[in-house]
Motif scaffolding. Structure first.
Motif, PDB file in Angstrom:
ATOM      1  N   GLN A 282      -6.516  18.222  13.747  1.00 62.95           N
ATOM      2  CA  GLN A 282      -7.889  18.597  14.200  1.00 62.95           C
ATOM      3  C   GLN A 282      -8.601  19.366  13.035  1.00 62.95           C
ATOM      4  N   THR A 283      -8.195  19.935  12.109  1.00 69.49           N
ATOM      5  CA  THR A 283      -8.843  20.689  10.972  1.00 69.49           C
ATOM      6  C   THR A 283      -9.550  19.636  10.047  1.00 69.49           C
ATOM      7  N   ALA A 284      -9.356  18.436  10.048  1.00 69.31           N
ATOM      8  CA  ALA A 284      -9.562  17.497   9.081  1.00 69.31           C
ATOM      9  C   ALA A 284     -10.996  17.174   9.289  1.00 69.31           C
ATOM     10  N   GLY A 285     -11.799  16.848   8.421  1.00 63.71           N
ATOM     11  CA  GLY A 285     -13.077  16.481   8.444  1.00 63.71           C
ATOM     12  C   GLY A 285     -13.740  15.767   7.224  1.00 63.71           C
ATOM     13  N   ILE A 286     -14.892  15.668   7.273  1.00 65.96           N
ATOM     14  CA  ILE A 286     -15.475  15.068   5.697  1.00 65.96           C
ATOM     15  C   ILE A 286     -15.020  16.037   4.832  1.00 65.96           C
ATOM     16  N   ASN A 287     -14.826  15.077   3.452  1.00 68.13           N
ATOM     17  CA  ASN A 287     -14.265  15.795   2.427  1.00 68.13           C
ATOM     18  C   ASN A 287     -12.815  16.340   2.451  1.00 68.13           C
ATOM     19  N   SER A 288     -12.101  16.214   3.529  1.00 69.59           N
ATOM     20  CA  SER A 288     -10.564  16.770   3.405  1.00 69.59           C
ATOM     21  C   SER A 288      -9.865  15.963   2.354  1.00 69.59           C
ATOM     22  N   PRO A 289      -9.001  16.561   1.661  1.00 70.82           N
ATOM     23  CA  PRO A 289      -8.391  15.933   0.833  1.00 70.82           C
ATOM     24  C   PRO A 289      -7.157  14.937   1.260  1.00 70.82           C
ATOM     25  N   VAL A 290      -7.003  13.825   0.572  1.00 72.63           N
ATOM     26  CA  VAL A 290      -5.986  12.664   1.252  1.00 72.63           C
ATOM     27  C   VAL A 290      -5.060  12.396   0.101  1.00 72.63           C
ATOM     28  N   GLU A 291      -3.658  12.580   0.256  1.00 71.46           N
ATOM     29  CA  GLU A 291      -2.607  12.167  -0.574  1.00 71.46           C
ATOM     30  C   GLU A 291      -2.114  10.989  -0.311  1.00 71.46           C
ATOM     31  N   LEU A 292      -2.697   9.746  -1.379  1.00 66.57           N
ATOM     32  CA  LEU A 292      -2.024   8.584  -1.000  1.00 66.57           C
ATOM     33  C   LEU A 292      -0.638   8.348  -1.261  1.00 66.57           C
ATOM     34  N   TRP A 293      -0.167   9.115  -2.461  1.00 68.29           N
ATOM     35  CA  TRP A 293       1.223   9.115  -2.889  1.00 68.29           C
ATOM     36  C   TRP A 293       1.158  10.350  -3.722  1.00 68.29           C
ATOM     37  N   GLY A 294       2.384  10.961  -3.975  1.00 68.38           N
ATOM     38  CA  GLY A 294       2.405  11.970  -4.950  1.00 68.38           C
ATOM     39  C   GLY A 294       3.495  12.777  -4.179  1.00 68.38           C
ATOM     40  N   LYS A 295       3.274  14.117  -4.392  1.00 65.18           N
ATOM     41  CA  LYS A 295       4.450  15.255  -3.839  1.00 65.18           C
ATOM     42  C   LYS A 295       4.788  15.238  -2.424  1.00 65.18           C
ATOM     43  N   GLN A 296       3.685  14.995  -1.448  1.00 67.06           N
ATOM     44  CA  GLN A 296       4.135  15.047  -0.126  1.00 67.06           C
ATOM     45  C   GLN A 296       4.479  13.645   0.224  1.00 67.06           C
ATOM     46  N   VAL A 297       4.030  12.560  -0.292  1.00 65.23           N
ATOM     47  CA  VAL A 297       4.117  11.323   0.088  1.00 65.23           C
ATOM     48  C   VAL A 297       4.959  10.645  -0.964  1.00 65.23           C
ATOM     49  N   PRO A 298       6.101  10.487  -0.997  1.00 65.35           N
ATOM     50  CA  PRO A 298       6.903   9.664  -2.187  1.00 65.35           C
ATOM     51  C   PRO A 298       6.207   8.406  -2.362  1.00 65.35           C
ATOM     52  N   ALA A 299       5.930   7.910  -3.678  1.00 69.20           N
ATOM     53  CA  ALA A 299       5.559   6.445  -3.795  1.00 69.20           C
ATOM     54  C   ALA A 299       6.476   5.491  -3.092  1.00 69.20           C
ATOM     55  N   ASN A 300       7.791   5.823  -3.208  1.00 71.95           N
ATOM     56  CA  ASN A 300       8.976   4.711  -2.807  1.00 71.95           C
ATOM     57  C   ASN A 300       8.346   4.686  -1.438  1.00 71.95           C
ATOM     58  N   MET A 301       8.220   5.602  -0.584  1.00 65.87           N
ATOM     59  CA  MET A 301       7.862   5.348   1.050  1.00 65.87           C
ATOM     60  C   MET A 301       6.733   4.377   1.368  1.00 65.87           C
ATOM     61  N   VAL A 302       5.745   4.483   0.319  1.00 69.65           N
ATOM     62  CA  VAL A 302       4.364   3.692   0.633  1.00 69.65           C
ATOM     63  C   VAL A 302       4.818   2.335   0.274  1.00 69.65           C
ATOM     64  N   ALA A 303       5.684   2.293  -0.973  1.00 71.34           N
ATOM     65  CA  ALA A 303       6.104   0.710  -1.454  1.00 71.34           C
ATOM     66  C   ALA A 303       6.866   0.099  -0.500  1.00 71.34           C
ATOM     67  N   GLN A 304       7.905   1.108   0.261  1.00 69.07           N
ATOM     68  CA  GLN A 304       8.640   0.014   1.357  1.00 69.07           C
ATOM     69  C   GLN A 304       7.900  -0.322   2.509  1.00 69.07           C
ATOM     70  N   SER A 305       6.770   0.410   2.607  1.00 72.46           N
ATOM     71  CA  SER A 305       5.914   0.015   3.750  1.00 72.46           C
ATOM     72  C   SER A 305       5.185  -1.072   3.453  1.00 72.46           C
ATOM     73  N   ALA A 306       4.961  -1.318   2.272  1.00 74.27           N
ATOM     74  CA  ALA A 306       4.132  -2.442   1.807  1.00 74.27           C
ATOM     75  C   ALA A 306       4.781  -3.385   1.106  1.00 74.27           C
TER      76      ALA A 306
END
Ligand SMILES: *Cc1c(COP(=O)(O)O)cnc(C)c1O
Length: 339
Positions: free
Chosen positions: A291-315
């Protein structure tokens, strides 16, 4: 030997080489162009060309620049022996011990060593081989390759150093961290330097810190009603009223178009998911639970919270490819202590 080919797997070769200069005894790249980028930036460390030279002309230039070469095929041995060079070269003679990509078969290897050992164009000789399955813990193929490498070398004059282990071998096969058929071992870590574990099953216990933090921001919000669909192909349809964020990142920045609804992503530090089809400049993120998210909220595509391996597996790919594909986005470099 820090592997920083392909622009350091997309991270920026010159920046990575400077950061690693005190840790690494040399740098491995795949082409003369990649090597010259490092030399032009003032790096004086040894640079190994993993595919050696592609033409006789290139070899002349490589000798002038004092680069190290992998020699992987007989046609290269022939050119090397016939060449008139500015200086003798450091040669890493590659054996095909079972990957069947580059390298001489053990029989051809012995013959090539007979030609190159002591040759006027050869300053030193490092036997090298590459493993096809070091990331597969249920296969003993890596050990089979190592045994063949060792037994072939045992029948030849000893060399001071040899080279075998990539990241997966270093992390998963302690026996292969040591020198084989020589006193010293040049390991060749690549992906582990960038903090992605090459063995997906080990990702939970990944001791590595991600180097790349791929971030963007939310630039638009959508309130969907039940039955509304978003994006090209209307690939995602809301089954209830929900809030969606539009993120300024797309496949032109290197986010994989093949990533599916459900691929993890973090907004305002909370894990959520990709929705619908990724477009060239934009993608959609589920904000129903944030609910807190809005315009300008930061998004991590991959990095510390979202391992690149998890994105890769899903892709349907691997972190290597995600990293190599990043582009257009701004590259900012930080001291790791300040992240
Ligand atoms: C790319 C490469 C490496 C590094 O592999 P990682 O899996 O990234 O550790 C090592 N050796 C050779 C010959 C390579 O081409």
């Amino acid at each position: 030997m820090a592997v920083i080919k392909a622009n350091a797997y997309g991270h920026g070769a010159v920046h990575c080489a400077r950061a690693l200069a005190n840790e690494a005894d040399g740098f491995a790249v795949s082409s003369l162009e990649e090597a010259m980028q490092l030399r032009d930036a003032g790096l004086t460390d040894p640079i190994l060309l993993l595919e050696g030279f592609f033409t006789a002309q290139e070899l002349t230039y490589i000798a002038e620049q004092d680069l190290w070469i992998v020699v992987h095929a007989q046609w290269q041995v022939d050119i090397l022996m016939a060449a008139k060079l500015a200086r003798p070269l450091h040669v890493w003679l590659k054996m095909d011990s079972g990957m069947h990509r580059l390298g001489l078969s053990p029989t051809d290897y012995r013959l090539a060593r007979g030609q190159l050992d002591g040759h006027k164009n050869v300053a030193s000789m490092v036997p090298i081989t590459h493993l096809a399955n070091a990331d597969n813990l249920s296969s003993d193929h890596a050990m089979q390759q190592a045994v063949l490498f060792q037994s072939t070398l045992a029948a030849l004059p000893a060399c001071r150093a040899s080279s075998l282990a990539n990241s997966a071998a270093l992390l998963a096969w302690p026996q292969l961290r040591q020198a084989i058929g020589s006193k010293q071992h040049w390991s060749r870590p690549g992906i582990m330097l960038y903090g992605a574990h090459p063995i997906i099953q080990s990702a939970q216990t990944n001791p590595l810190e991600p180097v790349m933090h791929f971030n963007s921001r939310i630039i638009a919000l959508r309130q969907l009603e039940k039955g509304d669909a978003i994006g090209y192909g209307s690939l995602f349809t809301a089954d209830k009223a929900m809030r969606v964020g539009v993120v300024a990142c797309g496949y032109a920045d290197g986010y994989p178009r093949s990533a599916k609804t459900g691929t993890p992503m973090a907004v305002d530090g909370q894990i959520t998911q990709l929705l619908g089809r990724v477009s060239m400049d934009l993608l959609y993120v589920d904000l129903s639970a944030i609910q807190t998210a809005g315009i300008n909220s930061p998004v991590e595509l991959w990095g510390k919270q979202v391992p690149a391996n998890m994105v890769a597996q899903s892709a349907g790919t691997i972190a290597y490819e995600l990293f190599c594909n990043t582009k257009r986005a701004h590259f900012d470099y930080f001291d790791p202590a300040n992240i």
